[in-house]
Scaffold this active site. Structure first.
Site, PDB file in Angstrom:
ATOM      1  N   ARG A 118      16.854  -9.754   1.983  1.00  0.00           N
ATOM      2  CA  ARG A 118      16.366 -11.095   2.341  1.00  0.00           C
ATOM      3  C   ARG A 118      17.516 -12.054   2.087  1.00  0.00           C
ATOM      4  O   ARG A 118      17.984 -12.183   0.950  1.00  0.00           O
ATOM      5  CB  ARG A 118      15.139 -11.473   1.501  1.00  0.00           C
ATOM      6  CG  ARG A 118      14.799 -12.940   1.611  1.00  0.00           C
ATOM      7  CD  ARG A 118      13.423 -13.272   1.111  1.00  0.00           C
ATOM      8  NE  ARG A 118      12.416 -12.815   2.050  1.00  0.00           N
ATOM      9  CZ  ARG A 118      11.138 -13.198   2.028  1.00  0.00           C
ATOM     10  NH1 ARG A 118      10.714 -14.046   1.106  1.00  0.00           N
ATOM     11  NH2 ARG A 118      10.283 -12.747   2.917  1.00  0.00           N
ATOM     12  N   HIS A 145      12.387 -12.899  11.179  1.00  0.00           N
ATOM     13  CA  HIS A 145      11.560 -12.237  10.160  1.00  0.00           C
ATOM     14  C   HIS A 145      10.835 -11.062  10.834  1.00  0.00           C
ATOM     15  O   HIS A 145       9.610 -11.081  11.009  1.00  0.00           O
ATOM     16  CB  HIS A 145      10.575 -13.249   9.573  1.00  0.00           C
ATOM     17  CG  HIS A 145       9.968 -12.840   8.266  1.00  0.00           C
ATOM     18  ND1 HIS A 145      10.280 -11.649   7.626  1.00  0.00           N
ATOM     19  CD2 HIS A 145       9.053 -13.451   7.466  1.00  0.00           C
ATOM     20  CE1 HIS A 145       9.587 -11.560   6.494  1.00  0.00           C
ATOM     21  NE2 HIS A 145       8.837 -12.635   6.374  1.00  0.00           N
ATOM     22  N   GLN A 148       7.678  -9.095   9.278  1.00  0.00           N
ATOM     23  CA  GLN A 148       6.456  -9.890   9.291  1.00  0.00           C
ATOM     24  C   GLN A 148       5.718  -9.712  10.620  1.00  0.00           C
ATOM     25  O   GLN A 148       4.505  -9.495  10.660  1.00  0.00           O
ATOM     26  CB  GLN A 148       6.822 -11.376   9.095  1.00  0.00           C
ATOM     27  CG  GLN A 148       5.637 -12.314   9.168  1.00  0.00           C
ATOM     28  CD  GLN A 148       4.692 -12.134   8.003  1.00  0.00           C
ATOM     29  OE1 GLN A 148       5.117 -12.173   6.857  1.00  0.00           O
ATOM     30  NE2 GLN A 148       3.409 -11.935   8.267  1.00  0.00           N
ATOM     31  N   ASP A 240       3.103 -21.762  10.390  1.00  0.00           N
ATOM     32  CA  ASP A 240       3.923 -21.470   9.204  1.00  0.00           C
ATOM     33  C   ASP A 240       4.305 -22.809   8.576  1.00  0.00           C
ATOM     34  O   ASP A 240       4.073 -23.883   9.155  1.00  0.00           O
ATOM     35  CB  ASP A 240       5.155 -20.646   9.633  1.00  0.00           C
ATOM     36  CG  ASP A 240       6.020 -20.175   8.456  1.00  0.00           C
ATOM     37  OD1 ASP A 240       5.523 -20.185   7.301  1.00  0.00           O
ATOM     38  OD2 ASP A 240       7.187 -19.808   8.678  1.00  0.00           O
ATOM     39  N   CYS A 279       1.938 -16.391   8.061  1.00  0.00           N
ATOM     40  CA  CYS A 279       2.678 -15.338   7.344  1.00  0.00           C
ATOM     41  C   CYS A 279       2.512 -15.438   5.838  1.00  0.00           C
ATOM     42  O   CYS A 279       2.739 -14.459   5.128  1.00  0.00           O
ATOM     43  CB  CYS A 279       4.144 -15.410   7.724  1.00  0.00           C
ATOM     44  SG  CYS A 279       4.886 -17.006   7.367  1.00  0.00           S
ATOM     45  N   ARG A 307       1.650  -5.901   5.812  1.00  0.00           N
ATOM     46  CA  ARG A 307       3.082  -5.814   5.503  1.00  0.00           C
ATOM     47  C   ARG A 307       3.383  -4.442   4.902  1.00  0.00           C
ATOM     48  O   ARG A 307       4.369  -3.788   5.237  1.00  0.00           O
ATOM     49  CB  ARG A 307       3.500  -6.916   4.511  1.00  0.00           C
ATOM     50  CG  ARG A 307       3.466  -8.328   5.059  1.00  0.00           C
ATOM     51  CD  ARG A 307       4.468  -8.556   6.163  1.00  0.00           C
ATOM     52  NE  ARG A 307       5.838  -8.312   5.735  1.00  0.00           N
ATOM     53  CZ  ARG A 307       6.600  -9.175   5.061  1.00  0.00           C
ATOM     54  NH1 ARG A 307       6.141 -10.372   4.770  1.00  0.00           N
ATOM     55  NH2 ARG A 307       7.848  -8.873   4.723  1.00  0.00           N
TER      56      ARG A 307
HETATM   57  N1   CP Z   1       5.455 -13.649   4.348  1.00  0.00           N
HETATM   58  C1   CP Z   1       6.431 -13.378   3.477  1.00  0.00           C
HETATM   59  O1   CP Z   1       7.517 -12.897   3.824  1.00  0.00           O
HETATM   60  O2   CP Z   1       6.086 -13.656   2.188  1.00  0.00           O
HETATM   61  P1   CP Z   1       7.050 -13.635   0.918  1.00  0.00           P
HETATM   62  O3   CP Z   1       8.000 -14.792   1.054  1.00  0.00           O
HETATM   63  O4   CP Z   1       6.119 -13.785  -0.254  1.00  0.00           O
HETATM   64  O5   CP Z   1       7.788 -12.337   0.886  1.00  0.00           O
HETATM   65  N1  NVA Z   2       9.554 -19.614   7.496  1.00  0.00           N
HETATM   66  C1  NVA Z   2       9.313 -19.275   6.119  1.00  0.00           C
HETATM   67  C2  NVA Z   2       8.735 -17.924   6.015  1.00  0.00           C
HETATM   68  C3  NVA Z   2       8.401 -17.478   4.624  1.00  0.00           C
HETATM   69  C4  NVA Z   2       7.811 -16.104   4.558  1.00  0.00           C
HETATM   70  C5  NVA Z   2      10.608 -19.374   5.328  1.00  0.00           C
HETATM   71  O1  NVA Z   2      11.655 -18.934   5.822  1.00  0.00           O
HETATM   72  O2  NVA Z   2      10.573 -19.892   4.219  1.00  0.00           O
END
Ligand code: CP
Ligand code: NVA
Length: 319
Positions: A118, A145, A148, A240, A279, A307
């Protein structure tokens, strides 16, 4: 759908060694194979059948940003597959002292069978993939992502029985999640509408690439600046956060996006059996109301659960 993991046409697809960084890297048959494997492993887990497909394998998980779902679902998923996952952050590793991504990738690739990351800039995950020598999975970048959206498409299939021909509207800030929705849902034959305020619509680059994809797949990709127009008659509404991780909280942006809040009035403009997706984590009563999130149309916790299953399907096939 369930059990198709053993069907002849999917058995021919070999996804071993592939990176899972960008959904655009995959054909419809390949995404279908990942989805079917996710569904199949979910059933196996529910029935209590062992499915230790990755016994003795190790996965490094690099987290440059916070996470609840991604971290826990990948770690638990790897355990259920008989493997092991290592949680790595810059502060506890030499990444925090400036060891480069390329050097880190080459070291981790010699110990581990797969790396999940990440990151902030998307180039960080492509750099990892370039040097690791083992498959790399994108657990969220500022651009995309993909994991997701695989879980989300599993969830849509569970609730609607199909993907092809359905209409999905993403309303809110155009971001990593909406970019991957445009890609994944288009490849799987869905019509996609993005409803975002002016200034917060998808970038020209991603729009150009995804529009070309939608022409090939015979679907529609539409961008509108009116939330009601976006959700009119759709099967799925998705939203989101207004501010993704690493973004500054700006009043002007918040004011613009509040007009796109997913509330009862907006949900009433979609099909009567619309499902509402997010998400997570959600900012209750900002991008969607608590009433909608906890209401009968919401499937947000099914998405979170999936997930685990979707990512087990991805790992089982690429490692
Ligand atoms: N939706 C998602 O990726 O959640 P987290 O940020 O908790 O991993
Ligand atoms: N768009 C959000 C998704 C989190 C799972 C972010 O990048 O923070």
């Amino acid at each position: 759908m369930i059990g198709a993991i053993e069907s002849p046409e999917v058995r021919l697809l070999n996804l071993k060694g592939r990176n899972f960084v960008d959904l655009m890297d995959f054909e419809i048959s390949e995404l279908r194979h990942f989805l079917e494997t996710g569904h199949d492993l979910k059933q196996k887990q529910k029935r209590g059948e062992p499915h230790e497909l990755l016994k003795g394998k190790s996965m490094a998980m690099i987290f440059m940003k916070s996470s609840t779902r991604t971290r826990v679902s990948f770690e638990v998923g790897m355990t259920q597959l008989g493997g092991h996952a290592l949680f790595l952050q810059p502060s506890g590793t030499q990444l925090g002292r400036g060891e480069t991504i390329a050097d880190t990738a080459q070291v981790l690739g010699r110990y581990c069978d797969v790396i999940m990351a990440r990151v902030f800039g998307h180039e960080e995950v492509t750099e990892l993939a370039k040097f690791a020598g083992v498959p790399v999975v994108n657990g969220l970048s500022d651009l995309l992502h993909p994991c997701q959206i695989m879980a989300d498409m599993m969830t849509i299939e569970e609730h609607k029985g199909k993907l092809e021909g359905l209409k999905i509207a993403y309303v809110g800030d155009s971001n990593n999640v909406s970019n991957s929705i445009m890609q994944g849902c288009t490849i799987m034959g869905m019509d996609v509408t993005i409803g975002s305020p002016k200034g917060y619509t998808p970038s020209d680059d991603i729009l150009k690439k995804t529009s070309a994809l939608s022409k090939t797949h015979g679907t529609t990709l539409t961008v509108v600046n009116d939330p009601s127009e976006a959700v009119k008659g759709v099967d799925v509404i998705y939203t989101d956060t207004f501010f993704s991780m690493g973004q500054e909280r700006l009043k002007e942006k918040e004011d613009a996006l509040m007009q796109f809040q997913v509330n009862d009035t907006l949900v009433g403009k979609a099909k009567s059996d619309v499902i509402v997706m997010h998400c997570l984590p959600a900012h209750r009563d900002e991008e969607l109301t608590s009433k909608v999130m906890d209401g009968p149309h919401s499937v947000v916790f099914d998405q979170a659960e999936n997930r685990l299953h979707a990512q087990k399907g991805i790992l089982a096939l690429i490692v």
